[in-house]
Write an enzyme that holds these catalytic residues in place. Structure first.
Site, mmCIF file in Angstrom:
data_model
loop_
_atom_site.group_PDB
_atom_site.id
_atom_site.type_symbol
_atom_site.label_atom_id
_atom_site.label_comp_id
_atom_site.label_asym_id
_atom_site.label_seq_id
_atom_site.Cartn_x
_atom_site.Cartn_y
_atom_site.Cartn_z
ATOM 1 N N SER A 1 1.151 4.166 2.082
ATOM 2 C CA SER A 1 1.311 4.942 3.122
ATOM 3 C C SER A 1 2.639 5.456 3.529
ATOM 4 C CB SER A 1 0.887 4.370 4.554
ATOM 5 O OG SER A 1 1.814 3.259 4.880
ATOM 6 N N SER B 1 1.050 -1.216 -0.088
ATOM 7 C CA SER B 1 -0.132 0.074 0.101
ATOM 8 C C SER B 1 0.970 1.375 0.151
ATOM 9 C CB SER B 1 -0.978 -0.043 1.335
ATOM 10 O OG SER B 1 -0.337 0.215 2.451
#
Length: 305
Positions: A111, A109
């Site tokens: 982030s 992901s």
């Protein structure tokens, strides 16, 4: 950010496989192989006795070929022992390397964008923050402590089966303030140098990009001007939450002893210590230091800053 492993608890699975194959290997070396040798010696003695009698009676036999075939058949390892013996040293080596030296992870992901991108295959140094017992993750030898600016992998405090990766923002005793998307550490504002806007390939939008100097450690961060500084509705109860005060403009936290405050570099797209709390020392996995592959972008290979 959740770091996906190939299997849920690969370290435990690898440990069990190492123990099982190791027990079989040791059992074979120190017991079963000797039993096969004794059985072969008895069979060969009987074979030699029969051949000697046949030779005395004037019957010619192919003594050498038959003897060799009998010995080979009786000394041959069963398939399950042969495979266990072959796999054991490989499994043991992999277990040692990933438990005490380096462990690979894949970034799923965004982030930690722009420092780490989706699909980055990274290596984590397992010993720089101390030697820990495999599976139990209990520190047995002190070496170094995490420092502000380190990119660290740790067990997610809300679910110890998940591995997360964030940047260390605060170490024990630090006072961390985050207001209007700017950090202050121990009363000193962190410096920010504007950079070219960053294109978010996932959402096809541009985000503001800055060079953040976190007490001497420079790295890039992203800010989404459309997002609030903090989503108060997403803040959960967590251990030592009385060390933090929140308002609509941000928060202030004093990091408790034995804990660390973590944030993603993609500041407005990261579930981190702002929302679920501090990371205890016992949760530390290691320091991320190298991107060794990204199949969609080979230029990603290199050190992590």
């Amino acid at each position: 950010m959740n770091l996906q492993l190939i299997l849920g608890n690969f370290a435990l699975i690898l440990f069990v496989l190492m123990v099982v194959t190791g027990v079989i290997w040791f059992l074979d070396v120190f017991y079963l192989a000797k039993q096969r040798r004794h059985a072969a010696d008895r069979a060969l003695a009987e074979f030699d006795g029969r051949n000697a009698k046949l030779t005395a009676d004037g019957i010619k036999v192919d003594h050498a070929a038959n003897r060799s075939a009998i010995e080979h058949a009786l000394l041959r390892q069963p398939t399950w022992i042969e495979y266990s013996g072959s796999f054991f040293p490989v499994i043991a080596l992999v277990f040692f390397l990933r438990s005490f030296l380096y462990e690979p992870f894949k970034i799923p992901s965004s982030s930690m964008v722009p420092t780490l991108l989706v699909g980055d295959l990274i290596l984590v140094n397992k010993y720089t923050y101390g030697i820990r017992l495999p599976v139990l993750n209990k520190k047995i030898i002190e070496i170094n402590n995490p420092q502000r600016g380190d990119v660290m992998v740790f067990k997610y405090p809300k679910d110890m089966t998940q591995d997360y990766i964030k940047r260390v923002i605060g170490v024990p005793g630090d006072k961390i303030t985050y207001e209007n998307k700017r950090l202050t550490v121990n009363g000193k504002p962190v410096s920010y140098a504007p950079m070219d806007d960053y294109l978010d390939d996932e959402h096809l939008v541009y985000n503001k990009q800055y060079q953040e100097n976190l007490t001497g450690v420079s790295h890039r961060i992203l800010n989404n001007e459309q997002a609030p500084t903090l989503n108060l509705a997403d803040v959960k109860h967590f251990p030592h939450d009385d060390a933090c005060t929140y308002n609509y403009d941000g928060f202030t936290c004093v990091v408790p002893e034995g804990n660390y405050f973590m944030m993603g570099d993609n500041r407005d797209n990261s579930a981190d210590s702002r929302y679920w709390g501090f990371v205890p020392d016992k949760n530390i996995v290691g320091k991320a230091f190298f991107v060794w592959m990204n199949l969609s972008n080979l230029r990603r290979i290199g050190g992590i800053h």
